[in-house]
Design a protein around this motif. Structure first.
Motif, PDB file in Angstrom:
ATOM      1  N   ASP A  26      65.329  32.139  52.152  1.00 41.76           N
ATOM      2  CA  ASP A  26      63.987  31.596  51.908  1.00 41.76           C
ATOM      3  C   ASP A  26      62.916  32.551  52.413  1.00 41.76           C
ATOM      4  O   ASP A  26      61.907  32.780  51.750  1.00 41.76           O
ATOM      5  N   GLN A  27      63.200  33.111  53.587  1.00 42.32           N
ATOM      6  CA  GLN A  27      62.222  34.042  54.170  1.00 42.32           C
ATOM      7  C   GLN A  27      62.020  35.249  53.259  1.00 42.32           C
ATOM      8  O   GLN A  27      60.897  35.677  53.011  1.00 42.32           O
ATOM      9  N   SER A  28      63.174  35.791  52.773  1.00 46.69           N
ATOM     10  CA  SER A  28      63.051  36.965  51.907  1.00 46.69           C
ATOM     11  C   SER A  28      62.328  36.631  50.616  1.00 46.69           C
ATOM     12  O   SER A  28      61.540  37.413  50.107  1.00 46.69           O
ATOM     13  N   ILE A  29      62.603  35.412  50.091  1.00 47.98           N
ATOM     14  CA  ILE A  29      61.918  35.006  48.854  1.00 47.98           C
ATOM     15  C   ILE A  29      60.429  34.884  49.093  1.00 47.98           C
ATOM     16  O   ILE A  29      59.611  35.357  48.299  1.00 47.98           O
ATOM     17  N   ILE A  30      60.074  34.260  50.198  1.00 47.62           N
ATOM     18  CA  ILE A  30      58.651  34.081  50.510  1.00 47.62           C
ATOM     19  C   ILE A  30      57.981  35.432  50.689  1.00 47.62           C
ATOM     20  O   ILE A  30      56.897  35.681  50.165  1.00 47.62           O
ATOM     21  N   GLU A  31      58.698  36.344  51.380  1.00 43.13           N
ATOM     22  CA  GLU A  31      58.115  37.669  51.597  1.00 43.13           C
ATOM     23  C   GLU A  31      57.911  38.386  50.273  1.00 43.13           C
ATOM     24  O   GLU A  31      56.889  39.018  50.026  1.00 43.13           O
ATOM     25  N   THR A  32      58.942  38.299  49.392  1.00 40.07           N
ATOM     26  CA  THR A  32      58.822  38.950  48.085  1.00 40.07           C
ATOM     27  C   THR A  32      57.657  38.363  47.304  1.00 40.07           C
ATOM     28  O   THR A  32      56.855  39.087  46.711  1.00 40.07           O
ATOM     29  N   GLY A  33      57.574  37.049  47.309  1.00 36.57           N
ATOM     30  CA  GLY A  33      56.471  36.400  46.606  1.00 36.57           C
ATOM     31  C   GLY A  33      55.131  36.807  47.161  1.00 36.57           C
ATOM     32  O   GLY A  33      54.207  37.103  46.407  1.00 36.57           O
ATOM     33  N   GLU A  34      55.084  36.872  48.493  1.00 31.34           N
ATOM     34  CA  GLU A  34      53.806  37.266  49.094  1.00 31.34           C
ATOM     35  C   GLU A  34      53.448  38.689  48.740  1.00 31.34           C
ATOM     36  O   GLU A  34      52.303  38.999  48.435  1.00 31.34           O
ATOM     37  N   SER A  35      54.497  39.556  48.762  1.00 28.91           N
ATOM     38  CA  SER A  35      54.214  40.959  48.463  1.00 28.91           C
ATOM     39  C   SER A  35      53.771  41.130  47.020  1.00 28.91           C
ATOM     40  O   SER A  35      53.016  42.028  46.691  1.00 28.91           O
ATOM     41  N   LEU A  36      54.281  40.253  46.137  1.00 25.66           N
ATOM     42  CA  LEU A  36      53.915  40.397  44.732  1.00 25.66           C
ATOM     43  C   LEU A  36      52.597  39.720  44.400  1.00 25.66           C
ATOM     44  O   LEU A  36      51.942  40.086  43.433  1.00 25.66           O
ATOM     45  N   THR A  37      52.247  38.689  45.130  1.00 27.87           N
ATOM     46  CA  THR A  37      51.040  37.944  44.770  1.00 27.87           C
ATOM     47  C   THR A  37      49.895  38.157  45.748  1.00 27.87           C
ATOM     48  O   THR A  37      48.850  37.580  45.568  1.00 27.87           O
ATOM     49  N   LYS A  38      50.110  38.987  46.742  1.00 25.87           N
ATOM     50  CA  LYS A  38      49.041  39.160  47.721  1.00 25.87           C
ATOM     51  C   LYS A  38      47.851  39.914  47.118  1.00 25.87           C
ATOM     52  O   LYS A  38      48.001  40.611  46.119  1.00 25.87           O
ATOM     53  N   GLN A  39      46.697  39.806  47.732  1.00 25.65           N
ATOM     54  CA  GLN A  39      45.481  40.458  47.262  1.00 25.65           C
ATOM     55  C   GLN A  39      45.638  41.974  47.377  1.00 25.65           C
ATOM     56  O   GLN A  39      46.286  42.467  48.294  1.00 25.65           O
ATOM     57  N   PRO A  40      45.078  42.749  46.400  1.00 28.93           N
ATOM     58  CA  PRO A  40      45.218  44.197  46.476  1.00 28.93           C
ATOM     59  C   PRO A  40      44.503  44.763  47.706  1.00 28.93           C
ATOM     60  O   PRO A  40      43.432  44.295  48.077  1.00 28.93           O
ATOM     61  N   SER A  41      45.155  45.744  48.297  1.00 34.38           N
ATOM     62  CA  SER A  41      44.564  46.353  49.478  1.00 34.38           C
ATOM     63  C   SER A  41      43.464  47.330  49.069  1.00 34.38           C
ATOM     64  O   SER A  41      43.272  47.602  47.880  1.00 34.38           O
ATOM     65  N   VAL A  42      42.776  47.871  50.067  1.00 37.81           N
ATOM     66  CA  VAL A  42      41.694  48.822  49.799  1.00 37.81           C
ATOM     67  C   VAL A  42      42.255  50.069  49.129  1.00 37.81           C
ATOM     68  O   VAL A  42      41.662  50.606  48.186  1.00 37.81           O
ATOM     69  N   PHE A  43      43.433  50.499  49.597  1.00 36.67           N
ATOM     70  CA  PHE A  43      44.050  51.685  49.014  1.00 36.67           C
ATOM     71  C   PHE A  43      44.358  51.472  47.533  1.00 36.67           C
ATOM     72  O   PHE A  43      44.108  52.335  46.689  1.00 36.67           O
ATOM     73  N   GLU A  44      44.887  50.269  47.222  1.00 37.79           N
ATOM     74  CA  GLU A  44      45.228  49.976  45.831  1.00 37.79           C
ATOM     75  C   GLU A  44      43.976  49.936  44.955  1.00 37.79           C
ATOM     76  O   GLU A  44      43.979  50.426  43.822  1.00 37.79           O
ATOM     77  N   MET A  45      42.905  49.370  45.524  1.00 32.79           N
ATOM     78  CA  MET A  45      41.662  49.300  44.749  1.00 32.79           C
ATOM     79  C   MET A  45      41.090  50.695  44.530  1.00 32.79           C
ATOM     80  O   MET A  45      40.602  51.015  43.441  1.00 32.79           O
TER      81      MET A  45
END
Lengths: 346, 203
Positions: free
Chosen positions: A300-319
């Motif tokens: 569950d933890q890994s799934i949540i982490e993956t989901g968070e990593s995929l749906t999290k807000q773009p960072s300054v570097f990404e922008m």
């Protein structure tokens, strides 16, 4: 002498101008000349435009300040300058294109690493969390199907030595047991604490325990793959335990009943055996449950982490990288247009 | 094949002498067109020189039509560049000086409205200055059309090729330019030499 031809329309002025430049057709020219004889204002306007044209044509011409011919050195320099401009724009275009590709590569690299389609990154977190639940449901269904298959097969194999009447009774009991086990599955899914689960298991075991000496069916429940399931391990462990106990009691009771026709064992001895087996089974169960819970929590933890990593807000570097991509693409296009214009400009 | 076409072909093959012969033939026209459009000898000089260099750099794009029209197209483009530069970076001297004579202008034209005042008319005096003053008051598109058709005497087809606009557009620009020029020049009529006055023209 100031002349105002305010009543003339723009079209009249256009016809006058075209008439003076010989741009009218023969028919138009004849019609205009007829009008000239009839309309004084039109005649005056024609004179004014004629005069304007002649004044402009008589305007003195300027002498050129110097010859504009090119020397050999100027010609070489002109060619070199044009080539230099094209090279510079071409270089800028190339660098910008390369920058765009690098930035685009960095943007897409995580998706290639994960082996996922890029559009999965846009899926909501809920959709990602639904997948394990669906897998759990499938695992439960598989388990139920397996149980059904073994329910059909088991009486044929195991009930051979038993008489037909007993077999029918036992099939009815077996069916009742399956129903009870299904209730157990539901109860186990709801149960939160280990104690509640044990209580339910014990109660089911007491209800499903066949009368000693009557013989019964052998239920061999194979635990379904339980890695992604939260319910199945508990169900499987409980079912396996119940099945094993049932087998053990049948192995002991059926031959004795056939051979001696007496009660196979005294109740005290049976209870001792049951308590021992129950204790060992409970230990195994708790260990399995603990390990399963651990697996579940880590999963569950890994799934949540993956989901968070995929749906999290773009960072300054990404922008910044995205802005760089846009800028470099734009620069590349502008530079290419400049090269094209420099080559074709005349 | 005409002599001009032969020279152009040799110039395209890399013969600088042939190119210079074509330049000598058309440089007067090119400079005068630039001067009437820009109303400034120095700017016209630069625009013409830049156009000649640009023509040499892009000889490969010449397709064998009228070399004069092709060259004048480059010249007018060069003038447009200069006009755009002026609009981006307007510069006005605090003490205006007549470039030609070096004398200070007492009543510069940006200080008066479109209709010339008596003192301006006196300052302009001659026909050349009157014509240039009236041309300067026209929008760029009308001015170029008037210069090419009325000052340089080109036909509509050539002008259409030079400006890159259809004949209808050229006709429209020419008659609008003439209408405005006629009104402007009439205000100078009394100061023009007698032979250029409207009455003498009519009668």
């Amino acid at each position: 002498m100031m002349m105002n031809n305010r009543r003339l329309k723009d079209k009249d002025w256009q016809i006058i101008s075209a008439y003076l430049d010989g741009q009218l057709t023969e028919k138009q020219e004849m019609a205009f000349e007829i009008r000239l004889t009839q309309e004084t204002e039109l005649r005056d306007a024609l004179r004014q435009i004629q005069w304007t044209k002649s004044v402009l044509r008589k305007a003195p011409r300027r002498k050129v300040p110097h010859h504009f011919i090119l020397t050999q050195q100027m010609a070489v320099e002109a060619k070199r300058r044009k080539n230099r401009v094209i090279r510079q724009y071409g270089l800028v275009s190339g660098i910008a294109s390369l920058t765009f590709l690098i930035l685009a590569g960095f943007q897409l690299l995580p998706y290639f690493k994960m082996g996922m389609a890029p559009n999965l990154a846009m899926a909501p977190k809920e959709a990602l969390m639904e997948e394990p639940m669906m897998m759990e449901a499938e695992a439960v269904e598989e388990l139920e199907v397996e149980e059904g298959i073994q329910m059909q097969e088991a009486p044929v194999v195991e009930a051979e030595p038993v008489e037909d009447v007993e077999t029918a009774d036992m099939m009815v009991e077996g069916a009742e047991k399956v129903v009870v086990e299904e209730e157990l599955v539901e109860s186990a899914a709801v149960a939160e604490s280990e104690e509640e689960l044990n209580e339910i298991t014990d109660s089911v075991k007491e209800e499903s325990q066949p009368p000693i000496g009557e013989g019964g069916l052998s239920f061999t429940l194979t635990p379904a793959p339980t890695e992604m399931s939260t319910i199945t391990p508990i169900v499987a462990a409980t079912s396996a335990k119940v099945g094993e106990e049932f087998d053990a009691s049948m192995e002991e009771s059926v031959p004795r009943a056939e051979e001696t026709g007496e009660l196979p064992k005294e109740e005290g001895l049976i209870e001792e055996d049951e308590s021992r087996e129950e204790a060992s089974t409970n230990e195994d169960e708790s260990r399995e449950e603990a390990s399963t819970n651990e697996d579940e929590s880590s999963l569950d933890q890994s799934i949540i982490e993956t989901g968070e990593s995929l749906t999290k807000q773009p960072s300054v570097f990404e922008m910044l990288a995205f802005a760089g991509m846009l800028l470099s693409a734009l620069t590349a296009i502008v530079a290419l247009v400049a090269v094209f214009r420099t080559k074709n400009r005349s | 094949m005409t002599e001009e076409a032969l020279l152009a072909k040799r110039a395209q093959a890399g013969n600088l002498e042939a190119f210079n012969q074509l330049v000598l033939k058309h440089q007067g026209l090119a400079f005068n067109v630039a001067y009437r459009i820009l109303a400034d000898s120095a700017a016209a000089d630069d625009a013409t020189q830049n156009a000649i260099i640009s023509a040499f750099q892009n000889l490969k794009s010449y397709r064998g039509s009228s070399f004069k029209a092709w060259l004048l197209r480059i010249v007018t483009n060069s003038c447009y560049d200069e006009l755009r530069r002026r609009k981006r970076q307007p510069s006005v001297a605090l003490d205006p000086v007549n470039i030609e004579t070096g004398e200070e202008i007492e009543s510069p034209k940006w200080m008066v409205d479109d209709s010339p005042l008596p003192e301006d008319i006196v300052a302009l005096g001659e026909l050349d200055q009157a014509v240039q003053h009236c041309l300067d008051n026209l929008p760029d598109e009308f001015r170029i059309a008037a210069v090419l058709v009325d000052v340089e005497g080109m036909n509509y087809g050539e002008v259409s090729e030079i400006i890159g606009k259809p004949l209808g557009t050229i006709k429209s620009r020419v008659y609008r330019a003439r209408k405005r020029l006629q009104q402007c020049l009439q205000s100078f009529q009394e100061l023009l030499p007698v032979k250029y006055r409207l009455l003498s023209e009519i009668r």
